[in-house]
Structure formats: C-alpha cells, structure tokens
Design an enzyme around this catalytic site. Structure first.
Site, PDB file in Angstrom:
ATOM      1  N   PHE A 131       1.021   2.234   4.409  1.00 20.45           N
ATOM      2  CA  PHE A 131       1.661   3.225   3.320  1.00 20.45           C
ATOM      3  C   PHE A 131       1.028   4.158   2.394  1.00 20.45           C
ATOM      4  CE2 PHE A 131       2.718   2.159  -1.499  1.00 20.45           C
ATOM      5  CZ  PHE A 131       3.607   3.104  -1.588  1.00 20.45           C
ATOM      6  N   ILE A 132      -0.024   3.755   1.617  1.00 17.32           N
ATOM      7  CA  ILE A 132      -0.691   5.002   0.687  1.00 17.32           C
ATOM      8  C   ILE A 132      -1.432   5.893   2.100  1.00 17.32           C
ATOM      9  CG2 ILE A 132      -2.310   5.425  -1.016  1.00 17.32           C
ATOM     10  CD1 ILE A 132      -1.664   2.213  -1.932  1.00 17.32           C
ATOM     11  N   THR A 137      -8.473  -1.519  -5.577  1.00 22.28           N
ATOM     12  CA  THR A 137      -7.200  -1.911  -6.525  1.00 22.28           C
ATOM     13  C   THR A 137      -7.856  -2.405  -8.135  1.00 22.28           C
ATOM     14  OG1 THR A 137      -5.852  -3.730  -6.763  1.00 22.28           O
ATOM     15  CG2 THR A 137      -7.799  -4.252  -5.304  1.00 22.28           C
ATOM     16  N   ASP A 138      -6.752  -2.270  -8.954  1.00 26.82           N
ATOM     17  CA  ASP A 138      -6.959  -3.083 -10.233  1.00 26.82           C
ATOM     18  C   ASP A 138      -7.113  -4.334 -10.281  1.00 26.82           C
ATOM     19  OD1 ASP A 138      -4.446  -3.356  -9.489  1.00 26.82           O
ATOM     20  OD2 ASP A 138      -3.819  -2.544 -11.653  1.00 26.82           O
ATOM     21  N   GLU A 139      -6.726  -5.052  -8.916  1.00 25.57           N
ATOM     22  CA  GLU A 139      -6.599  -6.401  -8.980  1.00 25.57           C
ATOM     23  C   GLU A 139      -8.163  -7.043  -8.902  1.00 25.57           C
ATOM     24  OE1 GLU A 139      -3.798  -8.298  -6.253  1.00 25.57           O
ATOM     25  OE2 GLU A 139      -2.426  -6.240  -6.375  1.00 25.57           O
ATOM     26  N   TYR A 185      -6.943 -11.907  -1.541  1.00 25.14           N
ATOM     27  CA  TYR A 185      -6.992 -10.291  -1.384  1.00 25.14           C
ATOM     28  C   TYR A 185      -7.917  -9.750  -2.335  1.00 25.14           C
ATOM     29  CZ  TYR A 185      -5.290  -5.755  -2.339  1.00 25.14           C
ATOM     30  OH  TYR A 185      -5.212  -4.263  -2.313  1.00 25.14           O
ATOM     31  N   SER A 186      -7.760 -10.087  -3.660  1.00 27.12           N
ATOM     32  CA  SER A 186      -8.590  -9.400  -4.634  1.00 27.12           C
ATOM     33  C   SER A 186      -9.908  -9.761  -4.536  1.00 27.12           C
ATOM     34  CB  SER A 186      -7.893  -9.490  -6.054  1.00 27.12           C
ATOM     35  OG  SER A 186      -7.958 -10.925  -6.391  1.00 27.12           O
ATOM     36  N   ALA A 187     -10.170 -10.900  -4.008  1.00 25.59           N
ATOM     37  CA  ALA A 187     -11.868 -11.317  -3.957  1.00 25.59           C
ATOM     38  C   ALA A 187     -12.352 -10.393  -2.666  1.00 25.59           C
ATOM     39  CB  ALA A 187     -11.894 -12.889  -3.797  1.00 25.59           C
ATOM     40  N   LYS A 201     -11.382  -7.507  -1.877  1.00 24.74           N
ATOM     41  CA  LYS A 201     -11.347  -6.232  -2.174  1.00 24.74           C
ATOM     42  C   LYS A 201     -12.704  -6.053  -2.975  1.00 24.74           C
ATOM     43  CE  LYS A 201      -9.405  -3.065  -1.333  1.00 24.74           C
ATOM     44  NZ  LYS A 201      -9.323  -2.112  -0.312  1.00 24.74           N
ATOM     45  N   TYR A 240       9.445 -14.518  -8.297  1.00 29.18           N
ATOM     46  CA  TYR A 240       8.380 -15.676  -8.423  1.00 29.18           C
ATOM     47  C   TYR A 240       8.350 -16.083  -9.812  1.00 29.18           C
ATOM     48  CZ  TYR A 240       6.727 -14.115  -3.850  1.00 29.18           C
ATOM     49  OH  TYR A 240       6.229 -13.704  -2.668  1.00 29.18           O
TER      50      TYR A 240
HETATM   51  P1  NAD Z   1      -1.111  -0.829   4.197  1.00 25.38           P
HETATM   52  O1  NAD Z   1      -0.905  -2.568   4.435  1.00 25.38           O
HETATM   53  O2  NAD Z   1       0.426  -0.402   3.926  1.00 25.38           O
HETATM   54  O3  NAD Z   1      -1.861  -0.262   5.139  1.00 25.38           O
HETATM   55  C1  NAD Z   1      -3.194  -0.668   5.464  1.00 25.38           C
HETATM   56  C2  NAD Z   1      -3.421   0.201   6.961  1.00 25.38           C
HETATM   57  O4  NAD Z   1      -4.765  -0.319   7.095  1.00 25.38           O
HETATM   58  C3  NAD Z   1      -2.435  -0.229   8.046  1.00 25.38           C
HETATM   59  O5  NAD Z   1      -2.257   0.999   8.576  1.00 25.38           O
HETATM   60  C4  NAD Z   1      -3.023  -1.098   8.828  1.00 25.38           C
HETATM   61  O6  NAD Z   1      -2.722  -0.803  10.292  1.00 25.38           O
HETATM   62  C5  NAD Z   1      -4.605  -0.474   8.755  1.00 25.38           C
HETATM   63  N1  NAD Z   1      -5.489  -1.605   8.892  1.00 25.38           N
HETATM   64  C6  NAD Z   1      -5.644  -2.788   8.504  1.00 25.38           C
HETATM   65  N2  NAD Z   1      -6.621  -3.592   9.170  1.00 25.38           N
HETATM   66  C7  NAD Z   1      -7.379  -2.624   9.732  1.00 25.38           C
HETATM   67  C8  NAD Z   1      -8.480  -2.548  10.476  1.00 25.38           C
HETATM   68  N3  NAD Z   1      -9.270  -3.809  10.633  1.00 25.38           N
HETATM   69  N4  NAD Z   1      -8.939  -1.834  11.262  1.00 25.38           N
HETATM   70  C9  NAD Z   1      -8.294  -0.343  11.177  1.00 25.38           C
HETATM   71  N5  NAD Z   1      -7.122  -0.279  10.501  1.00 25.38           N
HETATM   72  C10 NAD Z   1      -6.816  -1.253   9.956  1.00 25.38           C
HETATM   73  O7  NAD Z   1      -1.762  -0.666   2.724  1.00 25.38           O
HETATM   74  P2  NAD Z   1      -1.626   0.076   1.422  1.00 25.38           P
HETATM   75  O8  NAD Z   1      -0.685  -0.493   0.447  1.00 25.38           O
HETATM   76  O9  NAD Z   1      -1.396   1.356   1.960  1.00 25.38           O
HETATM   77  O10 NAD Z   1      -3.017   0.120   0.699  1.00 25.38           O
HETATM   78  C11 NAD Z   1      -4.098   1.021   1.393  1.00 25.38           C
HETATM   79  C12 NAD Z   1      -5.330   0.679   0.523  1.00 25.38           C
HETATM   80  O11 NAD Z   1      -5.151   0.998  -0.741  1.00 25.38           O
HETATM   81  C13 NAD Z   1      -6.007  -0.743   0.640  1.00 25.38           C
HETATM   82  O12 NAD Z   1      -7.129  -0.599   0.773  1.00 25.38           O
HETATM   83  C14 NAD Z   1      -5.450  -1.354  -0.718  1.00 25.38           C
HETATM   84  O13 NAD Z   1      -6.388  -2.263  -1.192  1.00 25.38           O
HETATM   85  C15 NAD Z   1      -5.491  -0.117  -1.662  1.00 25.38           C
HETATM   86  N6  NAD Z   1      -4.483  -0.257  -2.768  1.00 25.38           N
HETATM   87  C16 NAD Z   1      -3.085  -0.437  -2.528  1.00 25.38           C
HETATM   88  C17 NAD Z   1      -2.483  -0.708  -3.755  1.00 25.38           C
HETATM   89  C18 NAD Z   1      -0.984  -0.705  -3.511  1.00 25.38           C
HETATM   90  O14 NAD Z   1      -0.233  -0.743  -4.547  1.00 25.38           O
HETATM   91  N7  NAD Z   1      -0.423  -0.943  -2.361  1.00 25.38           N
HETATM   92  C19 NAD Z   1      -2.894  -0.425  -4.987  1.00 25.38           C
HETATM   93  C20 NAD Z   1      -4.284  -0.103  -5.042  1.00 25.38           C
HETATM   94  C21 NAD Z   1      -5.068  -0.005  -3.955  1.00 25.38           C
HETATM   95  P1  TYD Z   2       3.506  -7.208  -4.834  1.00 29.30           P
HETATM   96  O1  TYD Z   2       4.362  -6.361  -4.604  1.00 29.30           O
HETATM   97  O2  TYD Z   2       3.215  -8.414  -3.867  1.00 29.30           O
HETATM   98  O3  TYD Z   2       2.244  -6.693  -5.507  1.00 29.30           O
HETATM   99  P2  TYD Z   2       0.748  -7.495  -6.099  1.00 29.30           P
HETATM  100  O4  TYD Z   2       1.217  -8.659  -5.992  1.00 29.30           O
HETATM  101  O5  TYD Z   2      -0.265  -7.040  -5.331  1.00 29.30           O
HETATM  102  O6  TYD Z   2       0.901  -6.938  -7.536  1.00 29.30           O
HETATM  103  O7  TYD Z   2       4.060  -8.060  -5.973  1.00 29.30           O
HETATM  104  C1  TYD Z   2       4.557  -7.409  -7.195  1.00 29.30           C
HETATM  105  C2  TYD Z   2       4.850  -8.528  -8.406  1.00 29.30           C
HETATM  106  O8  TYD Z   2       6.246  -9.021  -7.964  1.00 29.30           O
HETATM  107  C3  TYD Z   2       4.002  -9.643  -8.341  1.00 29.30           C
HETATM  108  O9  TYD Z   2       3.895  -9.995  -9.697  1.00 29.30           O
HETATM  109  C4  TYD Z   2       4.504 -10.845  -7.454  1.00 29.30           C
HETATM  110  C5  TYD Z   2       6.311 -10.508  -7.600  1.00 29.30           C
HETATM  111  N1  TYD Z   2       6.958 -10.695  -6.562  1.00 29.30           N
HETATM  112  C6  TYD Z   2       8.335 -11.389  -6.776  1.00 29.30           C
HETATM  113  O10 TYD Z   2       8.437 -11.821  -7.821  1.00 29.30           O
HETATM  114  N2  TYD Z   2       8.905 -11.651  -5.507  1.00 29.30           N
HETATM  115  C7  TYD Z   2       8.603 -11.418  -4.207  1.00 29.30           C
HETATM  116  O11 TYD Z   2       9.228 -11.510  -3.502  1.00 29.30           O
HETATM  117  C8  TYD Z   2       7.263 -10.465  -4.205  1.00 29.30           C
HETATM  118  C9  TYD Z   2       6.978 -10.183  -2.726  1.00 29.30           C
HETATM  119  C10 TYD Z   2       6.640 -10.160  -5.220  1.00 29.30           C
END
Ligand code: NAD
Ligand code: TYD
Length: 350
Positions: free
Chosen positions: A12-13, A131-133, A156-158, A160, A213
C-alpha cells in the site's frame, strides 16, 4: 544519490513511495524489492512499471543470502525500508511471522548495507519506515512526541518497536547513517481491504455488514497516503542523521464516527438514501489488547522540514472512495482466493 532500494514497494504505502520517487527523480535508479506476499501487488504500479529508472525484484528480506547478493550487485546508496507484515489482527494470530519479516528482515537489511557500505557512509542513508503504534496507547488526551517512551502492546507494534531499536543500535554501534519515521494510520488508494477504511468501502459496495470492534470508541489519527510519501521524501533527503520524525494527520476520529462518515459519503455516491449504509453497522467482539487512542504530535517535521498534510480528510476520503469505485477489478482481484478464508476466520463471530 543515484541508486535506491525501496523494500515493500508493491504494498500500500510502498507503491505510493515508489511512484513518487520514480516520477520525481528520473536521475535515480529505483529498485523495488518485494516478496509479493498477500499484501504485495504489482498491479499497484502499472502506471510506472515501464519507466527507465524503475526495476523490480521479487525477494524476501528474511533470505540473508539473497539479500546480500542483490545488494552487492546493485550497490544502493540509499534504502527506504517499508517491507513488513502490517496488520495488527494477523499479528495476533501469527506473531512469529511478524518477528521474521519485521525484526529479522530488518536486521538482515541493516547487515547488508553495513557490509556493502563498509564504513564509507558519505551520501548513504538507511530510512526505516515505522509506525506510531510503537508508542503504545493514549487515553483521551495528550500526543505522541519523538521523546515518548516506547510501550507497544500488539505483536505487530512490538515487532516494529524491536526493529526501530535495531536500527538505532546499528547507528550507535556501527555509526550507520539512519533515519526513522513513525507515522499514524494511512488511508488512500491501493489499501488492502483487511484494514478498516477499505474494508468499510468494500463491504458497503457489497452490502455486507460493517464490523465495528467493541463499542467503536477507539480513536485513530488518519493521514492521506500521498502525504506520507511526501514526508518520506523530505525526511530521506533532508532529515537529520540518526534522528526520528513523527508524521501524522492532526486528524483524529473515533471509529464509530468514521464509519458514519464513510456511510454518508457512500450513500451519496451510490444514490442510496441517507442512513441506508449505516444499517450495515454491526458491533462485534473487541480486538484483544485494543489500543484506545493514537495521536501524533507532528510539529517537529513541520518546524524542521516544513511538512504538513496537504489533503483534508473529507477530500482524501472522497478521492479514496472514488478510486475503489473506479477500480473494482483491483478490489475483486485482491479479495478473491485467500482473502475469503482470512475474512471468514477473522469475522466468524459476526
Ligand atoms: P502492506 O502490508 O500494504 O505492504 C507490505 C509490503 O511488504 C507488501 O508489498 C509485502 O509483499 C511486502 N513484504 C512483506 N514481508 C516481506 C518480506 N519478508 N520480504 C519482502 N517483502 C515483504 O503495508 P503498508 O501498510 O504499506 O505498510 C508499509 C510500512 O509502513 C510497514 O513497515 C508499516 O509498518 C509502516 N506503516 C504503515 C502504516 C499504515 O497505516 N498502513 C502506518 C505507519 C507505518
Ligand atoms: P486498522 O485499520 O486495522 O489499523 P490499526 O489497528 O493499525 O490502527 O484498524 C483501525 C481501527 O479500526 C482500530 O481501532 C481497529 C478498528 N477496526 C474495527 O473496528 N473493525 C475492523 O473490521 C477493523 C479491521 C478495524
């Protein structure tokens, strides 16, 4: 800097970061390194895959031998590391997968650059995207700053937090040039529909229940993904060596209020009468260890680098909903196969 590895660039990101760097810096060579797990999807990068400064390699960051080979051959000047297992609910079911990719994978990458840079750190940088988590959970008031003590709760957060500690340890022990960013919840196009906002959009489109949730009074700070990509670009190029920057949207929403907003916007788009989609809201069993509130103080990156979010929430949500409605093939593709099994197991309580 000429050669850059971006890990997790098919996610995604990562896909938004890859797109930004490929388009913004034609003089760089960008190598997108991704294992293409369930969350990685090359369809996310269709528009830039033929650009001359873009390359892709399918590789797993936990495969030490393969990573050393790729890095020795490509000789990157910089790494932007996003590859990770990223979903809290999955981390509760399979924590070890998170230790492997997020902790061990990060250490393998750190070792690889340490080896190939061989103490010649001029013009080199390892940017770790976190992440902020890692900071844990807040009550009703206060913000996470860069000084907030780490206190992760979910596997997850542990994982990271652990990877952040390793990045700092490599800076302190081996003088590796690193920078860390800790960002709040992102939303936008290409977000895998296991996460809250795309799951809501997908379920509203398909008239499926909207699982909230617990009591829905959990709060998250939401940032449009392209603003995160811009912040990463700034910190990668201009952030202080060995420093960390918080990135956030100044945009806190209780989950239950967010669901109602998404329902309202989608009723309008779908020509449904107001309140129609909200009838799908279903309160379900809470996530174990659910963090009550995340809120980022992003004033450091604003003061030092001039960054602030450029897209307001309603505008960003509208763009996101439009994207999902225009890209239902993408949505159908990623929700076929293993997604169904995941969904049934995760939500069998509904
Ligand atoms: P995502 O799950 O959408 O994408 C993760 C990508 O990493 C995927 O393309 C996957 O194929 C690849 N990947 C996973 N394990 C791998 C491995 N062992 N080797 C090579 N590639 C691998 O995640 P995202 O939401 O895009 O998050 C990207 C980064 O940003 C992560 O490090 C996450 O912790 C951090 N982050 C995410 C958010 C959020 O809101 N999504 C917020 C803050 C930080
Ligand atoms: P999520 O998108 O999984 O991000 P994070 O847990 O990393 O913050 O969840 C965002 C918020 O939404 C979180 O408080 C959990 C809640 N949530 C639901 O209430 N229902 C759902 O089906 C999902 C996936 C998340």
């Amino acid at each position: 800097m000429k050669k850059l590895v971006i890990t997790g660039g098919a996610g995604f990101i990562g896909s938004h970061v890859v797109r930004r760097f490929v388009n913004q810096y034609p003089e760089y060579t960008i190598l997108n390194l991704d294992a293409l797990t369930y969350a990685g999807n090359l369809e996310n990068l269709k528009d830039i895959e033929d650009k001359p400064n873009y390359q892709f390699i399918k590789a797993d960051i936990t495969d030490e031998k393969q990573i050393i080979e790729i890095f020795s051959e490509f000789q990157p000047d910089g790494v932007i590391h996003l590859a990770a297992e990223s979903h809290v609910d999955r981390s509760i079911t399979t924590p070890l997968e998170f230790v492997k990719s997020n902790v061990i994978g990060t250490v393998i990458l750190l070792d690889a650059v340490k080896k190939i840079w061989n103490k010649n750190y001029e013009g080199k940088r390892f940017h770790h995207v976190s992440t902020d988590e890692v900071y844990g959970a807040l009550n009703e008031t206060g913000f996470f700053t860069e000084e907030t003590k780490y206190n992760p709760h979910s596997p997850y957060s542990a994982s990271k937090a652990s990877s952040d500690h390793f990045v700092r340890a490599y800076a302190d022990t081996y003088n590796l040039p690193v920078v860390i960013t800790n960002c709040s919840n992102n939303y936008g196009p290409n977000h895998f529909p296991e996460k809250f906002i795309p799951l809501l959009i997908h379920n509203i489109l398909n008239n499926k229940t909207l699982p909230v949730y617990g009591d829905g009074n959990y709060t998250r700070d939401w940032l449009y993904v392209i603003d995160h990509a811009i912040a990463i670009d700034l910190v990668f190029h201009k952030g202080k060596n060995k420093d960390n920057y918080n990135i956030g949207g100044f945009n806190e929403w209780k989950n239950i209020d967010l669901v109602h907003l998404v329902c309202k916007l989608m009723d309008k788009k779908l020509g449904r009468s107001e309140g129609e989609s909200a009838k799908l809201i279903t309160f379900v069993k809470d996530r174990p260890g659910h963090d009550l509130r995340y809120a980022i103080d992003a004033s450091k990156i604003n003061k030092e680098l001039g960054w602030k979010p450029s897209v307001n929430f309603e505008e960003g949500l509208t763009r996101t909903i439009d994207w999902y409605m225009d890209n239902q093939d993408w949505l159908n593709h990623v929700t076929s196969g293993s997604y169904r099994k995941y969904y049934d197991e995760q939500y069998d309580l509904i």
